[in-house]
Structure formats: structure tokens, C-alpha cells
Scaffold this active site. Sequence first.
Site, PDB file in Angstrom:
ATOM      1  CE  LYS A  41      -3.108  -2.319   3.208  1.00 32.68           C
ATOM      2  NZ  LYS A  41      -3.599  -2.257   4.609  1.00 32.68           N
ATOM      3  N   GLY A  42       2.072   1.140   0.529  1.00 37.00           N
ATOM      4  CA  GLY A  42       2.909   2.301   0.811  1.00 37.00           C
ATOM      5  C   GLY A  42       3.108   3.266  -0.346  1.00 37.00           C
ATOM      6  CD  GLU A  97       8.179  -0.727  -2.647  1.00 37.94           C
ATOM      7  OE1 GLU A  97       7.122  -0.103  -2.460  1.00 37.94           O
ATOM      8  OE2 GLU A  97       8.357  -1.917  -2.303  1.00 37.94           O
ATOM      9  CG  ASP A  98       6.938   1.983   0.342  1.00 33.83           C
ATOM     10  OD1 ASP A  98       7.816   1.173  -0.011  1.00 33.83           O
ATOM     11  OD2 ASP A  98       6.067   1.713   1.188  1.00 33.83           O
ATOM     12  CG  ASP A 101      14.531  -1.170   5.246  1.00 33.18           C
ATOM     13  OD1 ASP A 101      15.521  -0.529   5.600  1.00 33.18           O
ATOM     14  OD2 ASP A 101      13.856  -1.833   6.052  1.00 33.18           O
ATOM     15  CE  LYS A 129      14.356   2.982   6.777  1.00 25.43           C
ATOM     16  NZ  LYS A 129      13.716   2.004   7.674  1.00 25.43           N
ATOM     17  CG  PHE A 150       9.813   2.448  11.618  1.00 31.35           C
ATOM     18  CD1 PHE A 150      10.105   1.299  10.898  1.00 31.35           C
ATOM     19  CD2 PHE A 150       8.504   2.874  11.681  1.00 31.35           C
ATOM     20  CE1 PHE A 150       9.104   0.574  10.258  1.00 31.35           C
ATOM     21  CE2 PHE A 150       7.489   2.162  11.046  1.00 31.35           C
ATOM     22  CZ  PHE A 150       7.796   1.007  10.339  1.00 31.35           C
ATOM     23  CG  ASP A 157       1.932   0.973   7.552  1.00 28.85           C
ATOM     24  OD1 ASP A 157       3.057   0.810   7.052  1.00 28.85           O
ATOM     25  OD2 ASP A 157       1.150   0.034   7.762  1.00 28.85           O
ATOM     26  NE  ARG A 164      -0.804   2.252   4.883  1.00 28.25           N
ATOM     27  CZ  ARG A 164       0.178   1.406   4.599  1.00 28.25           C
ATOM     28  NH1 ARG A 164       1.257   1.823   3.971  1.00 28.25           N
ATOM     29  NH2 ARG A 164       0.096   0.143   4.920  1.00 28.25           N
TER      30      ARG A 164
HETATM   31  P1  IMP Z   1      12.838  -4.323   2.249  1.00 29.50           P
HETATM   32  O1  IMP Z   1      12.368  -5.605   1.646  1.00 29.50           O
HETATM   33  O2  IMP Z   1      13.560  -4.552   3.534  1.00 29.50           O
HETATM   34  O3  IMP Z   1      13.624  -3.458   1.307  1.00 29.50           O
HETATM   35  O4  IMP Z   1      11.555  -3.564   2.724  1.00 29.50           O
HETATM   36  C1  IMP Z   1      10.771  -2.908   1.894  1.00 29.50           C
HETATM   37  C2  IMP Z   1       9.394  -2.671   2.458  1.00 29.50           C
HETATM   38  O5  IMP Z   1       9.360  -2.546   3.877  1.00 29.50           O
HETATM   39  C3  IMP Z   1       8.925  -1.345   1.916  1.00 29.50           C
HETATM   40  O6  IMP Z   1       8.195  -1.534   0.732  1.00 29.50           O
HETATM   41  C4  IMP Z   1       8.079  -0.788   3.039  1.00 29.50           C
HETATM   42  O7  IMP Z   1       6.736  -1.159   2.834  1.00 29.50           O
HETATM   43  C5  IMP Z   1       8.595  -1.433   4.293  1.00 29.50           C
HETATM   44  N1  IMP Z   1       9.467  -0.503   5.057  1.00 29.50           N
HETATM   45  C6  IMP Z   1      10.822  -0.480   5.066  1.00 29.50           C
HETATM   46  N2  IMP Z   1      11.298   0.489   5.846  1.00 29.50           N
HETATM   47  C7  IMP Z   1      10.216   1.110   6.353  1.00 29.50           C
HETATM   48  C8  IMP Z   1      10.063   2.240   7.242  1.00 29.50           C
HETATM   49  O8  IMP Z   1      11.015   2.855   7.732  1.00 29.50           O
HETATM   50  N3  IMP Z   1       8.791   2.605   7.534  1.00 29.50           N
HETATM   51  C9  IMP Z   1       7.702   1.958   7.018  1.00 29.50           C
HETATM   52  N4  IMP Z   1       7.803   0.915   6.179  1.00 29.50           N
HETATM   53  C10 IMP Z   1       9.054   0.493   5.846  1.00 29.50           C
HETATM   54 MG    MG Z   2       6.142  -1.653   0.586  1.00 26.91          MG
END
Ligand code: IMP
Ligand code: MG
Length: 174
Positions: A41-42, A97-98, A101, A129, A150, A157, A164
Site C-alpha cells: 500500500k505504501g 515503490e515507497d 530498505d 535506506k 523508522f 505506516d 500513512r
Molecule cells: P525491504 O524488503 O527490507 O527493502 O523492505 C521494503 C518494504 O518494507 C517497503 O516496501 C516498506 O513497505 C517497508 N518498510 C521499510 N522500511 C520502512 C520504514 O522505515 N517505515 C515503514 N515501512 C518500511
Molecule cells: Mg512496501
Amino acid sequence: MESTIKKLISKEQIDQRLEELANEIDRDYKGKEIIAIIVLKGAAFFGIELSLKLKSNVQFEFVKISSYLGTESTGKINNELDIDESKVNGKDVLIIEDIVDTGTSMDYLIKHLSNKNPKSLKVCSLLSKPSRRKVNVHIDYLGFEVPNKFIVGYGFDDEKGLNRNLPFIGYKEV
Ligand code: IMP
Ligand code: MG
């Protein structure tokens, strides 16, 4: 535990960066039709606001994946809403994508969509990040790099599914 939200990036800064990204995307996709795949949803907030600034022809699709339990990545991806191969095959696909991470989700999505044979596949992410990266992924269009906090607001969210709709990018300080 009490937590307060600190502002990291204002709506004005977001709007200005989105304008720059939209111009860059329009330039790169000149004469092409973009299949924008917004990751729910992000990225819904970012994806829609960015799209409103694009002059290119765009078709929209949505996917939904999840890897998070609370504030921790589980490393395992759940594919909750997929996209038909016919929507991707031979098309110029742009993932919206949002945040990247650890990179696990994006790595999964890139591999998953590549298997559907797009003509081209690029990645646009509002945030990155880098200090958290476990899997290396290339981001073609990036809004902002953020520190290891975070993030909440503007689509992000918290562990309760709230915040959000804050009109800025912030982080939670506990
Ligand atoms: P990754 O697979 O670790 O890169 O995580 C990606 C997903 O985790 C993103 O699409 C976000 O939905 C969620 N996410 C990662 N970091 C944050 C944050 O700081 N706040 C909220 N959602 C996050
Ligand atoms: Mg996401």
C-alpha cells in the site's frame, strides 16, 4: 511507550523532488508508453502524486507484497496481489515503490516481473535506506536517501497501520 514523530522531509520538498523525477522520467520515456506498477500500500501516495506530474502516456497496475511484521522485515515475501503476464510482456515497465530498505522486496519484485518478459524494467523509489541494505538493487529514479530511522507519513505506516496520511515524511522517535 510514548513516541513522537519528527519531520524529516516537508511536503514542499517532496513536491519539488517529484517534479524533478517526473521530468527525468518523461525525458527517458519520450515516445513510449509506461506501464507503471505501483506497489501497495505504501507507494500508492507517491505513485499517484508522481503520476499527476507525468506528461507521458501511462497505464497503471498495482501489486501487493509484504515482508514486514511490525517494524521488522521477516525476509520472506508474501505475494498478495499479482499481475498477469500479458500486462508486462513486451512493455516498458516502471516499478513504483515507497522505499528500498534491506532490498529484499525489490529484489524479489525485479526477478518476479523479469520472468514476465517486459521490454524494459526500471525502478523508481521515493526513499532508500542504504545503511540497511542486504541485497544490492539498482534504483533508476530515487527521491531521497534517508538515515536508518523508522519512517512514517506520506504512505509509510507504523506498526499499527497508522500515520500513512501524514502530509510529510517523518520518523518515529521512541
Ligand atoms: P525491504 O524488503 O527490507 O527493502 O523492505 C521494503 C518494504 O518494507 C517497503 O516496501 C516498506 O513497505 C517497508 N518498510 C521499510 N522500511 C520502512 C520504514 O522505515 N517505515 C515503514 N515501512 C518500511
Ligand atoms: Mg512496501
